[in-house]
Design an enzyme around this catalytic site. Structure first.
Site, PDB file in Angstrom:
ATOM      1  N   GLU A   7      -3.323  -4.818  -2.885  1.00 12.19           N
ATOM      2  CA  GLU A   7      -3.969  -6.174  -2.443  1.00 12.19           C
ATOM      3  C   GLU A   7      -5.109  -5.655  -1.442  1.00 12.19           C
ATOM      4  O   GLU A   7      -4.992  -4.752  -0.765  1.00 12.19           O
ATOM      5  CB  GLU A   7      -3.149  -7.171  -1.925  1.00 12.19           C
ATOM      6  CG  GLU A   7      -2.113  -6.569  -0.682  1.00 12.19           C
ATOM      7  CD  GLU A   7      -2.637  -6.729   0.699  1.00 12.19           C
ATOM      8  OE1 GLU A   7      -3.723  -7.372   0.720  1.00 12.19           O
ATOM      9  OE2 GLU A   7      -1.972  -6.329   1.420  1.00 12.19           O
ATOM     10  N   GLY A  37     -17.595  -1.919  18.451  1.00 14.05           N
ATOM     11  CA  GLY A  37     -16.495  -2.528  19.457  1.00 14.05           C
ATOM     12  C   GLY A  37     -15.586  -1.412  20.122  1.00 14.05           C
ATOM     13  O   GLY A  37     -16.241  -0.316  20.142  1.00 14.05           O
ATOM     14  N   LEU A  55      -6.448  -8.035   0.869  1.00 15.05           N
ATOM     15  CA  LEU A  55      -6.406  -9.247   1.684  1.00 15.05           C
ATOM     16  C   LEU A  55      -6.822  -9.086   3.323  1.00 15.05           C
ATOM     17  O   LEU A  55      -6.341  -8.188   3.623  1.00 15.05           O
ATOM     18  CB  LEU A  55      -5.236 -10.331   1.572  1.00 15.05           C
ATOM     19  CG  LEU A  55      -4.805 -10.446   0.333  1.00 15.05           C
ATOM     20  CD1 LEU A  55      -3.535 -11.380   0.459  1.00 15.05           C
ATOM     21  CD2 LEU A  55      -5.732 -11.140  -0.591  1.00 15.05           C
ATOM     22  N   ASN A  92     -10.043   1.077   2.482  1.00 16.65           N
ATOM     23  CA  ASN A  92      -9.857   1.111   4.023  1.00 16.65           C
ATOM     24  C   ASN A  92     -10.297   2.238   4.524  1.00 16.65           C
ATOM     25  O   ASN A  92     -10.796   2.109   5.939  1.00 16.65           O
ATOM     26  CB  ASN A  92      -8.430   1.055   4.006  1.00 16.65           C
ATOM     27  CG  ASN A  92      -7.931  -0.672   4.033  1.00 16.65           C
ATOM     28  OD1 ASN A  92      -8.523  -1.539   3.776  1.00 16.65           O
ATOM     29  ND2 ASN A  92      -6.605  -0.858   4.267  1.00 16.65           N
ATOM     30  N   GLU A 152      -6.572 -10.274   6.983  1.00 11.93           N
ATOM     31  CA  GLU A 152      -5.741 -11.509   7.727  1.00 11.93           C
ATOM     32  C   GLU A 152      -6.849 -12.194   8.447  1.00 11.93           C
ATOM     33  O   GLU A 152      -7.800 -12.169   8.749  1.00 11.93           O
ATOM     34  CB  GLU A 152      -5.117 -10.621   9.029  1.00 11.93           C
ATOM     35  CG  GLU A 152      -3.868 -10.249   8.821  1.00 11.93           C
ATOM     36  CD  GLU A 152      -2.941  -9.726   9.917  1.00 11.93           C
ATOM     37  OE1 GLU A 152      -2.552  -8.437   9.983  1.00 11.93           O
ATOM     38  OE2 GLU A 152      -2.998 -10.350  11.125  1.00 11.93           O
ATOM     39  N   CYS A 203      -3.266  -2.354   9.022  1.00 15.71           N
ATOM     40  CA  CYS A 203      -3.543  -1.597   7.831  1.00 15.71           C
ATOM     41  C   CYS A 203      -4.419  -0.390   8.109  1.00 15.71           C
ATOM     42  O   CYS A 203      -4.092   0.612   7.641  1.00 15.71           O
ATOM     43  CB  CYS A 203      -4.411  -2.720   6.828  1.00 15.71           C
ATOM     44  SG  CYS A 203      -3.336  -4.119   6.606  1.00 15.71           S
ATOM     45  N   THR A 206       0.994  -1.084   0.011  1.00 17.78           N
ATOM     46  CA  THR A 206      -0.037  -0.160   0.082  1.00 17.78           C
ATOM     47  C   THR A 206       0.922   1.117   0.234  1.00 17.78           C
ATOM     48  O   THR A 206       1.775   1.455   0.919  1.00 17.78           O
ATOM     49  CB  THR A 206      -1.020   0.058   1.223  1.00 17.78           C
ATOM     50  OG1 THR A 206      -1.711  -1.254   1.145  1.00 17.78           O
ATOM     51  CG2 THR A 206      -1.537   1.201   1.444  1.00 17.78           C
ATOM     52  N   LYS A 241      -7.279   1.767  -3.136  1.00 19.96           N
ATOM     53  CA  LYS A 241      -6.804   1.014  -1.917  1.00 19.96           C
ATOM     54  C   LYS A 241      -6.987   1.745  -0.696  1.00 19.96           C
ATOM     55  O   LYS A 241      -7.745   1.506   0.397  1.00 19.96           O
ATOM     56  CB  LYS A 241      -5.211   0.609  -2.119  1.00 19.96           C
ATOM     57  CG  LYS A 241      -4.665  -0.122  -0.918  1.00 19.96           C
ATOM     58  CD  LYS A 241      -5.234  -1.350  -0.324  1.00 19.96           C
ATOM     59  CE  LYS A 241      -4.790  -1.753   1.046  1.00 19.96           C
ATOM     60  NZ  LYS A 241      -4.949  -3.185   1.223  1.00 19.96           N
ATOM     61  N   ARG A 261      -0.477  -6.108  16.374  1.00 21.88           N
ATOM     62  CA  ARG A 261      -0.305  -4.689  15.734  1.00 21.88           C
ATOM     63  C   ARG A 261      -1.208  -3.709  15.763  1.00 21.88           C
ATOM     64  O   ARG A 261      -2.435  -4.209  15.507  1.00 21.88           O
ATOM     65  CB  ARG A 261       0.437  -4.653  14.457  1.00 21.88           C
ATOM     66  CG  ARG A 261       1.627  -5.234  14.455  1.00 21.88           C
ATOM     67  CD  ARG A 261       2.271  -5.411  12.906  1.00 21.88           C
ATOM     68  NE  ARG A 261       1.626  -6.580  12.357  1.00 21.88           N
ATOM     69  CZ  ARG A 261       1.645  -6.935  11.140  1.00 21.88           C
ATOM     70  NH1 ARG A 261       2.488  -6.020  10.412  1.00 21.88           N
ATOM     71  NH2 ARG A 261       1.003  -7.824  10.689  1.00 21.88           N
TER      72      ARG A 261
END
Ligand code: UGA
Length: 414
Positions: A129, A232, A131, A186, A133, A239, A100, A182, A306
């Site tokens: 990408e 939450g 993806l 996010n 985790e 990321c 990224t 990207k 992380r």
């Protein structure tokens, strides 16, 4: 997919593990996939670029781009990789950036390559990408879309061919649009989470139940069944937080004040602190409290700590003078090292809860849905359960004799 792949990493230990058929991290389905492809000689791992690059039609750069000192992306590893790869590229090769990177980076990579290797005849492609985790194999093999950014159409269609067998929609665009896509994805996900956390905070004050609100929102096709609207203690991981900071930095660098992006982070930063607020409502003296935090990773069923909001919760509890026990079913040595300075790590939930005044669920690990509440209650000093991820049914928790606090839900129990 039928390609032959040679993967390079600078860490010899990691390469040895991979050549033995094991990923150096937890990712469902990945070990099997590696072993299968090692057996069929389709994949190999090495520390030597010379073994991988000279024969490659495409070189995919997948190095980390962590947050730099000012919140912008630290691109030093990417530039170092390009410098090492450059002299080894064969004519006509594609250099594909999967990391990224801020808008404009791939154009700069192309300039660097041209300056250092004027005769190289290689093209730089942006191919971010998407993806997650814990779902990486599935997200890769069944993507909703593949984004290819290219400065020229021929290079773009050659890069797109890599993904032919996936049968998904491939969007070919310019480098800058691919890069921003990207960050936009996010930022949108992060915005949904901060949005629902704000709605949850309003629900708590008004007696509404946010889980019913999200049930209704998911049924609205404009929002969707997969929308990121589970409230939450906030989003974390390697990321979302760093990408929002990098996008803020990009916007400011171009003279635009991104007020919404900043608000996403402000809501997210305040969410873990709310756990201390709940305890303050229940107990008069926080400094005499001992609490158990269940789940340390940034989300359920991973061991990655992380930028974990659970770690923020532990730090805020410590700052309030509260003693913290912690347990994570997936904890490994890294987790232990991160936590040991700020909490006492335990082997299971019941050991962690022993003698505690409250239990806090901070990551949505599947095993927490099966907690034996009677056993938990028996070892605790007082039966208080704060469900920071809304994994348990409040009525069941209250029936087991607990005071229950969920995110955006009415209080249950005494
Ligand atoms: C995220 C994106 O989902 C991927 O599409 C992207 O490729 C990846 O970042 C990346 O940039 O590499 P990931 O960091 O694995 O993937 O984590 P997510 O599953 O998206 O969860 C992020 C955080 O949001 C977690 O802390 C999770 O607990 C939280 N979350 C998620 C919520 O609080 N509520 C939700 O409804 C969904």
């Amino acid at each position: 997919m039928g390609h032959r792949v040679c993967a390079v990493d600078i860490d010899a230990g990691r390469v040895a593990e991979l050549n033995g058929g094991k990923a150096p991290f937890f990712e469902p389905g990945l070990d099997e996939m590696i072993a299968r492809n090692l057996d069929s000689h389709r994949i190999s791992f090495t520390t030597e670029l010379r073994e991988a690059v000279p024969n490659a039609d495409a070189v995919l750069l997948c190095v980390p781009t962590p947050a730099g000192t000012n919140g912008d992306a630290d691109l030093s590893m990417l530039y170092a990789a390009l410098r090492d790869v450059g002299p080894l590229l064969k004519p006509g090769a594609l250099v594909i950036t999967r990391s990224t990177v801020p808008v404009g980076t791939n154009a700069l990579l192309a300039i660097q390559l041209r300056q250092e290797h004027p005769d190289a005849d290689v093209a730089v492609i942006s191919n971010p990408e998407f993806l997650r985790e814990g779902h990486a194999v599935d997200d890769f093999m069944r993507p909703e879309r593949v984004i290819i950014g290219a400065a020229d159409a021929d290079a773009g269609s050659r890069a797109a061919k890599l993904y032919d067998t996936l049968g998904c929609q491939i969007i070919i665009t310019d480098l800058e649009t691919a890069e921003i896509t990207k960050y936009a994805a996010n930022a949108y996900l992060a915005a949904s989470i901060s949005f629902i956390n704000e709605i949850a905070n309003i629900c708590e004050r008004t007696g509404a139940d946010v889980t019913k609100v999200t049930e209704a929102l998911h049924l609205d096709r404009r929002i969707g069944e997969h929308a990121y609207i589970e409230p939450g203690i906030g989003f974390g991981g390697s990321c979302l937080p760093k990408d929002i900071s990098a996008l803020v930095s990009t916007a400011e660098g171009h003279g635009y004040d991104p007020t919404l992006l900043k608000a996403i982070m402000a809501v997210n930063d305040s969410q873990p602190k709310r756990i201390v607020g709940y305890l303050r409502e229940l107990f008069t003296d926080l400094s005499s409290l001992k609490v158990a935090v269940l789940g340390i990773s940034f989300k359920g069923d991973t061991f990655d700590v992380r930028s974990s909001p659970a770690m923020s919760v532990i730090r805020h509890l410590g700052d309030a003078g509260i003693r913290v026990h912690a347990f994570d079913p997936m904890a490994d040595r890294t987790v232990e090292m991160c936590v040991s300075a700020i909490a006492e790590l335990h082997e299971d939930a019941y050991s962690a809860a022993t003698g505690c005044d409250a239990v806090i669920i901070a990551s949505e690990h599947s095993e927490f849905r099966m907690l034996d509440l009677q056993r938990l209650g028996k070892v605790m000093a007082s039966r208080v359960l704060i469900d920071g991820r809304n994994v348990l049914d409040p009525a069941t928790v209250a029936e087991a004799g607990f005071s229950h606090i969920g995110i955006g839900r009415a209080r249950r129990g005494d």
